[in-house]
Structure formats: C-alpha cells, structure tokens
Design a protein around this motif. Structure first.
Motif, PDB file in Angstrom:
ATOM      1  N   VAL A 172       0.859  -1.182   0.000  1.00 39.13           N
ATOM      2  CA  VAL A 172       0.000   0.000   0.000  1.00 39.13           C
ATOM      3  C   VAL A 172       0.899   1.236   0.000  1.00 39.13           C
ATOM      4  N   PHE A 173       0.511   2.237  -0.776  1.00 45.73           N
ATOM      5  CA  PHE A 173       1.217   3.511  -0.765  1.00 45.73           C
ATOM      6  C   PHE A 173       0.316   4.518  -0.053  1.00 45.73           C
ATOM      7  N   PRO A 174       0.599   4.816   1.212  1.00 44.34           N
ATOM      8  CA  PRO A 174      -0.320   5.630   2.019  1.00 44.34           C
ATOM      9  C   PRO A 174      -0.608   7.018   1.451  1.00 44.34           C
ATOM     10  N   GLU A 175       0.291   7.557   0.637  1.00 42.95           N
ATOM     11  CA  GLU A 175       0.018   8.877   0.057  1.00 42.95           C
ATOM     12  C   GLU A 175      -1.187   8.841  -0.885  1.00 42.95           C
ATOM     13  N   GLN A 221      13.061  11.807   2.466  1.00 49.09           N
ATOM     14  CA  GLN A 221      12.290  12.867   1.808  1.00 49.09           C
ATOM     15  C   GLN A 221      11.871  13.972   2.769  1.00 49.09           C
ATOM     16  N   GLU A 222      11.663  15.149   2.212  1.00 49.31           N
ATOM     17  CA  GLU A 222      11.034  16.239   2.939  1.00 49.31           C
ATOM     18  C   GLU A 222       9.548  15.914   3.091  1.00 49.31           C
ATOM     19  N   TYR A 223       9.005  16.174   4.281  1.00 52.03           N
ATOM     20  CA  TYR A 223       7.594  15.862   4.541  1.00 52.03           C
ATOM     21  C   TYR A 223       6.714  17.091   4.321  1.00 52.03           C
ATOM     22  N   VAL A 224       5.553  16.854   3.688  1.00 49.43           N
ATOM     23  CA  VAL A 224       4.554  17.901   3.466  1.00 49.43           C
ATOM     24  C   VAL A 224       3.297  17.518   4.244  1.00 49.43           C
ATOM     25  N   PRO A 225       2.855  18.312   5.226  1.00 48.10           N
ATOM     26  CA  PRO A 225       1.690  17.950   6.040  1.00 48.10           C
ATOM     27  C   PRO A 225       0.368  18.240   5.337  1.00 48.10           C
ATOM     28  N   ALA A 226       0.235  17.744   4.103  1.00 53.74           N
ATOM     29  CA  ALA A 226      -0.995  17.919   3.330  1.00 53.74           C
ATOM     30  C   ALA A 226      -1.110  16.731   2.380  1.00 53.74           C
ATOM     31  N   TYR A 227      -2.332  16.424   1.960  1.00 51.96           N
ATOM     32  CA  TYR A 227      -2.528  15.317   1.038  1.00 51.96           C
ATOM     33  C   TYR A 227      -2.024  15.694  -0.350  1.00 51.96           C
ATOM     34  N   ALA A 228      -1.408  14.731  -1.030  1.00 51.38           N
ATOM     35  CA  ALA A 228      -0.939  14.962  -2.391  1.00 51.38           C
ATOM     36  C   ALA A 228      -2.124  15.023  -3.340  1.00 51.38           C
TER      37      ALA A 228
END
Length: 216
Positions: free
Chosen positions: A113-116, A202-209
């Motif tokens: 599973v790819f959680p993004e 990776q740099e983390y982005v606190p938002a959904y892609a």
C-alpha cells in the motif's frame, strides 16, 4: 499461493530489472514470515515493478480500479498478477479492497500500500491516508515501512517505461515492523509516515498529495 503469471513475470521482467538497474536493497530481514502490509512512499509507476522484483515473495498490490476497467490487456494483466482493485474516492466502494486484502494477509501474504494515495508530484513525502493502518488492524498484522529512491528518475511522470539514466540509482530500505494496534488511526498513520520519511530521506509535506489522473 503465488499466481503463475506473477512467478513468470518475476523470473523474466523482474530478473531483467534487477540486472539492468541493480537496485540497492537493505532490510529484507525485517519482513516477517507471516502476513504484513508493506507501506512506502510513491515516486513512480516503477515503484511497483521494482518492489516486486526485489522482494522474494508474492506481493498483492492495491491498484487503482481504473486499471481494471480500462484496456482489456491491462485489466487481464493486473488480475493475473493478483492485484487488488481499490476505488480512490473512498466511501463504501473502497471496502471491497479491504474484503479482498484481509484474507490474503490472514493467510500469511503480503499486501503493498502507498499511504500517500498517489505518486508524489514533486519528490516530497505527503500526508498519509489511513487505509494502510485500517487494513493492518482489521487483518491483525504489522506494517513494514519502506523507503524507495531513484524510481522517479528512471520512470518520471508521463514516461511509459523505465529507462537507463546515467548516475540514477534505485534503492529500497525496509524498516522494522510497526505495531499499529494502539492509538488512533490518524496517530498510527502519522507514525508510519515518519518511519517512511526516515527510510526515504524525503522532505515531509503535512498535506494530502493531489490525485494524479490515470496515465499521468
């Protein structure tokens, strides 16, 4: 039981990927003997190809339902490989993916599973959706986080096939199993994402892609 087509593809295309790109693989010893959800970052369509090539067991991938409804050949291929269709819109439609995945996990299989929920549009790691944790809890199995690097260089968005790129190196790092039985689903998902970030760098982005269209 490993599908016949999966064995054939791994022995042919999988071997070609391992020889042609020589992916660096670390941490396979963390895979449990029984069932587990493999949860990782998603950079490219090639992620599934190389993950299947480097893990010496059958992996049932969650694949976008559009692939099953699209071209007849593509549908036959994903079915023959033992993929599990998932509706990305959520709601009741996504429950069918759980219904198909839980028996696989309880029987000792692996589900990826790819959680993004989609490929990263810019190489950063985005907020995880909670499906991986919900699936692991329902099946009573751990999550094995992994980080993949380099696949976006060999098969970027809009590229049909992986390509040889001088200096591009593909790598997979698997972490220790994460017990997600406790806490809230959101907290457990965020913990899994933190493990993935540590493994992928990776740099983390606190938002959904943003969801990418089929074919992109």
């Amino acid at each position: 039981m490993t599908p016949v087509l999966y064995r054939i593809v791994r022995a042919t295309a999988g071997r070609a990927l391992r020889i042609g790109w020589r992916p660096a693989v670390h941490g396979l010893e963390h895979l449990p003997a029984g069932g587990a959800v493999l949860a990782g970052n998603h950079l490219s369509v090639a992620d599934e190809l190389f993950l299947g090539a480097v893990v010496p067991r059958h992996i049932a991938f969650w694949a976008k339902a559009e692939y099953f409804r699209g071209h007849r050949l593509a549908g036959a291929l994903v079915r023959g490989l033992g993929a599990i269709p998932v509706e990305r819109g959520g709601g009741r439609a996504v429950l069918s993916a759980f219904d198909a995945a839980v028996p696989v996990l309880r029987a000792g299989g692996l589900v990826a599973v790819f959680p993004e929920g989609t490929r990263s549009p810019d190489g950063r790691l985005y907020r995880g959706r909670t499906g991986a944790v919900r699936l692991a809890r329902q099946a009573g199995v751990p999550i094995v986080p992994f980080g993949v690097t380099g696949t976006d260089a060999v098969q970027p968005i809009d590229a049909r096939w992986p390509r040889r790129v001088p200096g591009a190196e593909i790598g997979f790092r698997f972490g220790a199993p994460v017990d997600v039985a406790g806490g809230s689903v959101r907290e457990a998902t965020d913990e899994v994402i933190r493990h993935i970030a540590a493994l992928s760098g990776q740099e983390y982005v606190p938002a959904y892609a943003p969801l990418l269209r089929l074919g992109r």
